[in-house]
Structures are given as C-alpha cells and as structure tokens.
Design a protein around this motif. Structure first.
Motif, PDB file in Angstrom:
ATOM      1  N   TRP A 106      35.927  59.447  -2.758  1.00  0.00           N
ATOM      2  CA  TRP A 106      36.386  57.534  -3.390  1.00  0.00           C
ATOM      3  C   TRP A 106      37.167  58.044  -4.611  1.00  0.00           C
ATOM      4  N   PRO A 107      37.778  57.049  -4.376  1.00  0.00           N
ATOM      5  CA  PRO A 107      38.737  57.106  -5.832  1.00  0.00           C
ATOM      6  C   PRO A 107      38.060  56.862  -6.804  1.00  0.00           C
ATOM      7  N   ARG A 108      39.171  57.647  -7.363  1.00  0.00           N
ATOM      8  CA  ARG A 108      38.999  57.472  -9.536  1.00  0.00           C
ATOM      9  C   ARG A 108      38.938  56.048  -9.912  1.00  0.00           C
ATOM     10  N   ARG A 109      40.396  55.525  -9.563  1.00  0.00           N
ATOM     11  CA  ARG A 109      40.508  54.806 -10.040  1.00  0.00           C
ATOM     12  C   ARG A 109      41.399  53.076  -8.908  1.00  0.00           C
ATOM     13  N   PHE A 110      40.820  52.530  -9.773  1.00  0.00           N
ATOM     14  CA  PHE A 110      40.481  51.506  -8.194  1.00  0.00           C
ATOM     15  C   PHE A 110      42.231  49.918  -8.798  1.00  0.00           C
ATOM     16  N   ASP A 111      43.359  49.729  -7.974  1.00  0.00           N
ATOM     17  CA  ASP A 111      44.479  49.069  -8.818  1.00  0.00           C
ATOM     18  C   ASP A 111      44.175  47.996  -9.017  1.00  0.00           C
ATOM     19  N   VAL A 112      43.071  47.657  -8.297  1.00  0.00           N
ATOM     20  CA  VAL A 112      42.546  45.913  -8.936  1.00  0.00           C
ATOM     21  C   VAL A 112      41.272  45.824  -8.097  1.00  0.00           C
ATOM     22  N   LEU A 113      40.525  45.000  -9.346  1.00  0.00           N
ATOM     23  CA  LEU A 113      38.943  44.107  -8.770  1.00  0.00           C
ATOM     24  C   LEU A 113      39.054  42.718  -9.107  1.00  0.00           C
ATOM     25  N   ARG A 114      38.979  41.833  -8.795  1.00  0.00           N
ATOM     26  CA  ARG A 114      39.450  40.543  -8.319  1.00  0.00           C
ATOM     27  C   ARG A 114      38.075  40.268  -8.104  1.00  0.00           C
ATOM     28  N   LEU A 115      37.516  39.473  -8.476  1.00  0.00           N
ATOM     29  CA  LEU A 115      35.812  38.013  -8.351  1.00  0.00           C
ATOM     30  C   LEU A 115      36.133  36.585  -8.969  1.00  0.00           C
ATOM     31  N   ALA A 116      36.028  35.787  -7.413  1.00  0.00           N
ATOM     32  CA  ALA A 116      36.318  34.278  -8.128  1.00  0.00           C
ATOM     33  C   ALA A 116      34.954  33.561  -7.711  1.00  0.00           C
ATOM     34  N   ALA A 117      34.294  32.326  -8.302  1.00  0.00           N
ATOM     35  CA  ALA A 117      33.419  31.763  -8.184  1.00  0.00           C
ATOM     36  C   ALA A 117      33.307  30.712  -9.004  1.00  0.00           C
ATOM     37  N   GLU A 118      33.005  29.516  -8.018  1.00  0.00           N
ATOM     38  CA  GLU A 118      32.389  28.096  -8.725  1.00  0.00           C
ATOM     39  C   GLU A 118      31.192  28.678  -9.372  1.00  0.00           C
TER      40      GLU A 118
END
Length: 321
Positions: free
Chosen positions: A186-198
């Motif tokens: 698995w990667p050692r760097r994540f380009d984008v982590l995004r989470l959206a919620a209400e």
C-alpha cells in the motif's frame, strides 16, 4: 472648504473614539470570559490594531473540557472594527492536546481559521474554515505529516451544518506503515483524503453555548469521500446516516479509477481469495465505464452496515461505535 475640514476632523475624532470605546468594551468582555469560564485560562492578553482593526493576542491560552486540554504559546484573533462578526484566528506553530491516553504535539508552518457569525443578538455560526500548511502530528513516538489541510462548515438550517475535510499529500508515519505493511503493498503517500458530511445538533451553535453544555449530535450523515494515491482514485458519494448502534444505512455510489491496480494490490495483500479471483474480475468488468475502461462505477444499498448490490450481499461496514 472650512466646513468640510471641520466635518473631516469630527469624523476622524469620532472614529478614533469609537475604536477606543470598542477596545475597552472588548477588554472587559475578555476579562469577564476568562474569569467566568473555568475551562479557559490565559496568562495574558493584549489589544492592538488602531484604528481599523481589533487585534487580540492571547498569551499561553489553555482550554480544558471533558478531560481533554488544548494549549499553545499564543493565538491571535483579528477583526475589522466595522465587521466584528467576521473573525480571523492565527495559531502558533506549535500546539498540544492532552487527554486520557492521549498526548499529541501539532506543528504547522501556517494554521489559521475564519469564523463568520450571523449578525444579531444570538450570533449564530454561519460558516467557518480552517486552512493549514506543512503540518506534523506527533504522538506515541509516531509522526504523521500533512502538506495541506482544509476544513470547512456551512450552516444549512438553524441546527444543521454541512462539513468538509480535505487532506493533501498525507504521509503516515513510515515506521508504522512498515509494521502494518512490511511488503510495501500500500502507498506511503496519499495524494488526497476527503470526507464530507452533514450534522444536525440539538440546539443552534450560537453565543449561548459559551459556558453551557456542549451541543449533542442528533444526526450524522456522510455525503462523500475520496482517497487517491498513485495509480488509484476512489470516490464515494451518496448518503449514509449513522444509526443509534453506530451502523450506517443509505445509498452508496463508488467510482474507482485505476481499479485493476487496486485489485492487484488486494491480491498481493491476500484480501482477494484466489479461488474467487476469476469470478470477481468478470463481475468488475461488467461495471466498467463504457468511455473509460480504467474507471469502474457501482451503486450499493447499505442497511445497518450490510452492503448489497441488488440481491447480492457484498460485505459489511463495521459499526462506528
């Protein structure tokens, strides 16, 4: 001409008087808040910014609540003297959070927040944002690094708010990753982590919260997520609401770009049974986007954590609590 000059002088004197009166009122409000709210402690404070701003510097602030304490060398608060409902907060490079079994040191090159309150007597929260650059979170001998942080909230109704969190170029602690993934699948760097919620709370987020009990969450609905690394981009959309037992229910749509690379990683990690490899691959190919064979799209129904595609049960999402 002389009349205009007199009017200009009166206007300047009036504006200067307004700033000094406002500064005294602000100083009194800060002292009252520090003395009246035991959860907040400040070693010293100063007010500057004459004549167009109110710049407040809080020295060695500490906030303790529910067994968790946040502290920093300083925090600065800025507001235009003619727009007091819009606050800008600039944090020190180093902060610390301590709690039961928790001791986190936070370092950032730049971390600032913006808070906009709706004008009125109760000053309800309208929107807020947090932006950070070059962050490092250290705890229990591990250091996780984040090059960019963006978080925001926006009021949808009196008690409902839209939330979003984006982490850019995230580097989990290398030693931790080597222990969890010694084969480096698995990667050692994540380009984008995004989470959206209400989120819906039991009462408005306004000035009545100061010194009172914290608001309670009545509803939490996840509306989107994304995780991207080299060769793979996974985007989730839909509405998944957390139930009373911590399980998720709702609709989930997934778009996976680079799905073949993801499947290979799952094989290498032993998460895809060899005896089902061919069947799963054929099923995935049936979900491939017609215009982009590298992109897979699928819709799922989720009931109490059980994920289904039509009549077929795909798996289960663990309860959140």
């Amino acid at each position: 001409m002389r009349t205009l000059a007199v009017l200009a002088i009166v206007a300047v004197l009036g504006w200067c008087g307004y700033w000094f009166v406002g500064a005294r009122a602000l100083d009194h409000a800060i002292v009252t808040a520090i003395d009246g709210i035991p959860e907040i402690d400040v070693a010293d404070h100063a007010i500057q910014g004459f004549p167009n701003r109110f710049d407040v510097t809080l020295t060695e602030p500490r906030v303790a609540a529910h067994g968790v304490q946040w502290s920093a060398p300083f925090v600065q608060l800025f507001a235009l003297s003619y727009r007091l409902n819009h606050l800008i907060a600039v944090f020190a490079h180093d902060q610390r959070i301590i709690g039961p079994g928790l001791d986190v040191a936070i370092h950032s090159e730049d971390l600032r927040a913006s808070v906009v309150l709706e004008a009125g007597l109760s000053l309800p929260l309208d929107r807020m944002s947090l932006v950070g650059q070059s962050l490092a979170l250290s705890a229990a001998g591990e250091t996780h690094r984040i090059e960019g942080l963006r978080a925001a909230s926006r009021r949808l109704s009196e008690r409902e708010h839209d939330l979003a969190l984006v982490l850019e170029n995230t580097f989990p602690d290398p030693a931790l990753m080597d222990r969890l993934d010694p084969q480096a699948i698995w990667p050692r760097r994540f380009d984008v982590l995004r989470l959206a919620a209400e989120v819906e709370v039991d009462r408005p987020l306004d000035r009545t919260l100061v010194g009172g009990p914290p608001p309670r969450v009545q509803r939490l609905t996840f509306t989107g997520a994304r995780i991207a690394w080299e060769g793979t981009d996974i985007v989730a959309s839909g509405r998944l609401t957390v139930g009373a037992l911590g399980t998720l229910s709702g609709d989930l749509d997934l778009t996976v770009t680079g799905w073949r690379a993801l499947m290979q990683s799952l094989r290498d990690a032993g998460l895809m049974p060899a005896e089902h490899d061919t069947l799963i691959t054929m099923a995935m190919q049936g979900l491939v986007n017609a215009d982009d064979p590298n992109r897979l799209e699928a819709g799922f129904a989720v009931v109490d954590g059980v994920v289904s595609m039509g009549p077929i049960v795909i798996g289960r999402i663990p309860a959140l609590f």
